[in-house]
Motif scaffolding. Structure first.
Motif, PDB file in Angstrom:
ATOM      1  N   LEU A 107      -5.160   0.801  -6.800  1.00 54.43           N
ATOM      2  CA  LEU A 107      -4.738  -0.579  -7.092  1.00 54.43           C
ATOM      3  C   LEU A 107      -4.946  -0.912  -8.564  1.00 54.43           C
ATOM      4  N   ASN A 108      -6.093  -0.527  -9.102  1.00 53.58           N
ATOM      5  CA  ASN A 108      -6.371  -0.793 -10.513  1.00 53.58           C
ATOM      6  C   ASN A 108      -5.363  -0.093 -11.411  1.00 53.58           C
ATOM      7  N   GLU A 138      -9.054   1.335  -4.175  1.00 51.19           N
ATOM      8  CA  GLU A 138      -9.360   0.419  -5.280  1.00 51.19           C
ATOM      9  C   GLU A 138      -8.907   1.017  -6.613  1.00 51.19           C
ATOM     10  N   LEU A 154       1.140   2.889  -3.495  1.00 50.60           N
ATOM     11  CA  LEU A 154      -0.043   3.265  -4.250  1.00 50.60           C
ATOM     12  C   LEU A 154      -0.231   4.781  -4.209  1.00 50.60           C
ATOM     13  N   MET A 158       0.817  -1.198   0.000  1.00 48.55           N
ATOM     14  CA  MET A 158       0.000   0.000   0.000  1.00 48.55           C
ATOM     15  C   MET A 158       0.861   1.263   0.000  1.00 48.55           C
TER      16      MET A 158
END
Length: 137
Positions: free
Chosen positions: A45-46, A42, A4, A1
Motif C-alpha cells: 500500500l505504501n 502495508e 497491489l 487490493m
C-alpha cells in the motif's frame, strides 16, 4: 487490493515468508503468518501511494539522501547501479530505480555520465552540486 504487488513483496522477502510459515506451524497458530502478510500488504500500500502522481514522502526523500551519501567520500568518482545497490544493501533493481535513482535524477541531484545513452550497460552516475549541497558537503 487486487492491484497491489503483494506477490512481488513476498517474492522479495521469501526467507521471512517461509520463516513466518514455520513459526505458525510450530506454534499451531496463524498469528506469525498473518502478521507477515499484513506487513507485506502495508508495504505494498505504501509503495502504491508513493507512486501516485504528485506524491512526495519523507521516506523517498530519506532514500534519495541515502543514495547521495554514497558519493560523499569521493564526489568525482562515478558509480554504477550494481555498486550503489550493493552499498545500500538492496537487491530489487526496480525498487531501487523507482525509489532512489529516478527521484534523484528528476531532482537533478545526480547526473548520468552518458546521458545520450541512458540504458547503456556502461552508464554511471555522479552527484551534482545540488546533491552535494543537500547532503551537507
Amino acid at each position: 487490493m487486487a492491484y497491489l504487488p503483494v506477490e512481488t513483496i513476498i517474492r522479495d522477502q521469501q526467507g521471512a515468508y517461509y520463516q513466518a510459515l514455520r513459526e505458525s506451524d510450530n506454534a499451531s497458530a496463524s498469528t506469525p503468518f498473518i502478521a507477515f502478510i499484513l506487513k507485506a500488504a502495508e508495504q505494498a500500500l505504501n509503495e502504491a501511494l508513493e507512486s501516485e502522481p504528485g506524491h512526495k514522502s519523507d521516506q523517498a526523500s530519506d532514500q534519495v539522501k541515502n543514495l547521495l551519501r554514497l558519493f560523499i567520500s569521493n564526489p568525482s568518482e562515478p558509480l554504477k547501479v550494481p555498486d550503489m545497490m550493493q552499498k545500500l544493501a538492496l537487491k530489487h533493481r526496480p525498487t531501487f530505480r523507482k525509489n532512489y535513482l529516478k527521484p534523484a535524477l528528476e531532482q537533478s541531484l545526480i547526473t548520468m555520465t552518458n546521458p545520450d545513452k541512458p540504458n547503456s550497460p556502461r552508464q554511471s552516475y555522479l552527484i551534482s552540486t545540488e546533491g552535494l549541497s543537500l547532503v551537507g558537503k
